[in-house]
Write a protein that holds these residues in place. Sequence first.
Motif, PDB file in Angstrom:
ATOM      1  N   ARG A  54       0.806  -1.225   0.000  1.00  0.00           N
ATOM      2  CA  ARG A  54       0.000   0.000   0.000  1.00  0.00           C
ATOM      3  C   ARG A  54       0.839   1.275   0.000  1.00  0.00           C
ATOM      4  N   TYR A  55       2.045   1.191  -0.578  1.00  0.00           N
ATOM      5  CA  TYR A  55       2.831   2.396  -0.798  1.00  0.00           C
ATOM      6  C   TYR A  55       2.441   3.043  -2.130  1.00  0.00           C
ATOM      7  N   LEU A  56       1.782   2.290  -2.993  1.00  0.00           N
ATOM      8  CA  LEU A  56       1.373   2.766  -4.310  1.00  0.00           C
ATOM      9  C   LEU A  56      -0.116   2.515  -4.463  1.00  0.00           C
ATOM     10  N   ASP A  57      -0.881   3.557  -4.841  1.00  0.00           N
ATOM     11  CA  ASP A  57      -2.326   3.355  -4.976  1.00  0.00           C
ATOM     12  C   ASP A  57      -2.624   2.551  -6.242  1.00  0.00           C
ATOM     13  N   TYR A  58      -3.812   1.954  -6.296  1.00  0.00           N
ATOM     14  CA  TYR A  58      -4.147   0.974  -7.322  1.00  0.00           C
ATOM     15  C   TYR A  58      -4.093   1.560  -8.728  1.00  0.00           C
ATOM     16  N   ASP A  59      -4.648   2.765  -8.908  1.00  0.00           N
ATOM     17  CA  ASP A  59      -4.718   3.335 -10.252  1.00  0.00           C
ATOM     18  C   ASP A  59      -3.323   3.630 -10.813  1.00  0.00           C
ATOM     19  N   ASN A  60      -2.439   4.185  -9.992  1.00  0.00           N
ATOM     20  CA  ASN A  60      -1.072   4.450 -10.448  1.00  0.00           C
ATOM     21  C   ASN A  60      -0.307   3.149 -10.683  1.00  0.00           C
ATOM     22  N   TYR A  61      -0.571   2.169  -9.826  1.00  0.00           N
ATOM     23  CA  TYR A  61       0.035   0.851  -9.996  1.00  0.00           C
ATOM     24  C   TYR A  61      -0.380   0.237 -11.335  1.00  0.00           C
ATOM     25  N   LEU A  62      -1.673   0.309 -11.639  1.00  0.00           N
ATOM     26  CA  LEU A  62      -2.168  -0.282 -12.878  1.00  0.00           C
ATOM     27  C   LEU A  62      -1.605   0.433 -14.098  1.00  0.00           C
ATOM     28  N   ASP A  63      -1.514   1.754 -14.034  1.00  0.00           N
ATOM     29  CA  ASP A  63      -0.922   2.516 -15.131  1.00  0.00           C
ATOM     30  C   ASP A  63       0.512   2.059 -15.389  1.00  0.00           C
ATOM     31  N   ALA A  64       1.301   1.946 -14.318  1.00  0.00           N
ATOM     32  CA  ALA A  64       2.707   1.585 -14.443  1.00  0.00           C
ATOM     33  C   ALA A  64       2.875   0.152 -14.950  1.00  0.00           C
ATOM     34  N   MET A 207      -9.594   3.301  -0.447  1.00  0.00           N
ATOM     35  CA  MET A 207      -9.825   4.501   0.344  1.00  0.00           C
ATOM     36  C   MET A 207     -10.156   5.690  -0.550  1.00  0.00           C
ATOM     37  N   SER A 208      -9.505   5.752  -1.703  1.00  0.00           N
ATOM     38  CA  SER A 208      -9.764   6.846  -2.631  1.00  0.00           C
ATOM     39  C   SER A 208     -11.217   6.849  -3.092  1.00  0.00           C
ATOM     40  N   LEU A 209     -11.751   5.658  -3.387  1.00  0.00           N
ATOM     41  CA  LEU A 209     -13.151   5.569  -3.803  1.00  0.00           C
ATOM     42  C   LEU A 209     -14.074   5.906  -2.643  1.00  0.00           C
ATOM     43  N   ASN A 211     -13.472   7.948  -0.196  1.00  0.00           N
ATOM     44  CA  ASN A 211     -13.420   9.398  -0.017  1.00  0.00           C
ATOM     45  C   ASN A 211     -14.264  10.115  -1.069  1.00  0.00           C
ATOM     46  N   TYR A 212     -14.254   9.579  -2.288  1.00  0.00           N
ATOM     47  CA  TYR A 212     -15.090  10.160  -3.337  1.00  0.00           C
ATOM     48  C   TYR A 212     -16.567  10.035  -2.978  1.00  0.00           C
ATOM     49  N   ILE A 213     -16.952   8.862  -2.488  1.00  0.00           N
ATOM     50  CA  ILE A 213     -18.348   8.639  -2.116  1.00  0.00           C
ATOM     51  C   ILE A 213     -18.762   9.566  -0.972  1.00  0.00           C
ATOM     52  N   LYS A 214     -17.880   9.725  -0.006  1.00  0.00           N
ATOM     53  CA  LYS A 214     -18.158  10.609   1.131  1.00  0.00           C
ATOM     54  C   LYS A 214     -18.423  12.039   0.672  1.00  0.00           C
ATOM     55  N   ALA A 215     -17.719  12.468  -0.378  1.00  0.00           N
ATOM     56  CA  ALA A 215     -17.838  13.849  -0.862  1.00  0.00           C
ATOM     57  C   ALA A 215     -18.984  14.049  -1.840  1.00  0.00           C
ATOM     58  N   ASP A 216     -19.520  12.965  -2.371  1.00  0.00           N
ATOM     59  CA  ASP A 216     -20.586  13.052  -3.377  1.00  0.00           C
ATOM     60  C   ASP A 216     -21.909  12.641  -2.739  1.00  0.00           C
ATOM     61  N   GLU A 217     -22.698  13.632  -2.360  1.00  0.00           N
ATOM     62  CA  GLU A 217     -23.938  13.348  -1.627  1.00  0.00           C
ATOM     63  C   GLU A 217     -24.900  12.490  -2.426  1.00  0.00           C
ATOM     64  N   ASN A 218     -24.991  12.723  -3.723  1.00  0.00           N
ATOM     65  CA  ASN A 218     -25.911  11.967  -4.552  1.00  0.00           C
ATOM     66  C   ASN A 218     -25.543  10.487  -4.589  1.00  0.00           C
ATOM     67  N   LEU A 219     -24.254  10.207  -4.794  1.00  0.00           N
ATOM     68  CA  LEU A 219     -23.812   8.810  -4.831  1.00  0.00           C
ATOM     69  C   LEU A 219     -23.887   8.186  -3.444  1.00  0.00           C
ATOM     70  N   ARG A 220     -23.514   8.954  -2.425  1.00  0.00           N
ATOM     71  CA  ARG A 220     -23.515   8.439  -1.050  1.00  0.00           C
ATOM     72  C   ARG A 220     -24.913   7.976  -0.628  1.00  0.00           C
ATOM     73  N   PRO A 238     -24.225   3.921   4.551  1.00  0.00           N
ATOM     74  CA  PRO A 238     -23.612   5.196   4.155  1.00  0.00           C
ATOM     75  C   PRO A 238     -23.252   6.086   5.341  1.00  0.00           C
ATOM     76  N   GLU A 239     -23.996   5.953   6.453  1.00  0.00           N
ATOM     77  CA  GLU A 239     -23.715   6.789   7.611  1.00  0.00           C
ATOM     78  C   GLU A 239     -22.310   6.578   8.148  1.00  0.00           C
ATOM     79  N   VAL A 240     -21.792   5.376   7.976  1.00  0.00           N
ATOM     80  CA  VAL A 240     -20.446   5.071   8.459  1.00  0.00           C
ATOM     81  C   VAL A 240     -19.420   5.976   7.789  1.00  0.00           C
ATOM     82  N   LEU A 241     -19.700   6.376   6.548  1.00  0.00           N
ATOM     83  CA  LEU A 241     -18.747   7.171   5.798  1.00  0.00           C
ATOM     84  C   LEU A 241     -18.609   8.585   6.332  1.00  0.00           C
TER      85      LEU A 241
END
Length: 246
Positions: A54-64, A207-209, A211-220, A238-241
């Motif tokens: 977990r030193y490298l996030d999934y999306d950057n790992y997949l790109d590389a 965690m990145s996803l 955090n996105y859900i937490k910030a997006d009220e409609n999706l949350r 959703p309340e846990v978020l």
Amino acid sequence: MKIKKTAAFFDIDGTLTRTSLMIDHFLRLVKNEVIEEHTWINEIKPLYDDYNKRYLDYDNYLDAVSTVYMDTLKGIKYEFIDFIAQQVINNNADIVYTFTRSEIKWHQKQGHLVFFISGSPDFLVGHIARKYEVTDYRGTIYSTDDDNIFTGNFIRMWDSVSKEKMMDKFDKIYGIDFESSYAYGDTDGDISMLNRVGNPIVINPTMSLLNYIKADENLRDRVSIIVERKDVIYKITPEVLTHNLR
């Protein structure tokens, strides 16, 4: 007037399968001496180890990893790659999350359209799509020339923008009612799928996803969050978020 249909869109790696199909395929290519071992040791393994720790996030790992993978396949015949891809699916197609496998079967029983949209190579996604008898699929396309040899070029399918475009293409072909449809994913690359449907479901999210859900009220307000560990399946409300995590 054409009747719109309910569909279910599934990511593969981390959403259905417990392992990375691309990494398993790479290792088998090394084992079968199609790819030299030093390529794995020097270029892929360090990236995999950083992601695994977990030193490298999934999306950057997949790109590389995908860039190295693409360069490594250049000049190899498709037949060799596809033969080993079938071995990977034979060994890994059932090493999946129980929840997701059950959801696929449930959608099929309901008569829903079922699509796999994955960042894994299309020759791998195609084999697992046929295994699960889904309606249609798309993966990252690794191009070949007239002699069926890999050129080193590819058309990605692991990012959110590409997946949304693919949903539009499926809609034109099959006619989809997105409001009644479902999407299943685990990373930021699946955000467009989750936002597009009336029933978004995340499985073991990054965690990145989260955090996105937490910030997006409609999706949350609409999303279901599933965590599967060992033989236990948890549903997080959703309340846990709303609580900050250390």
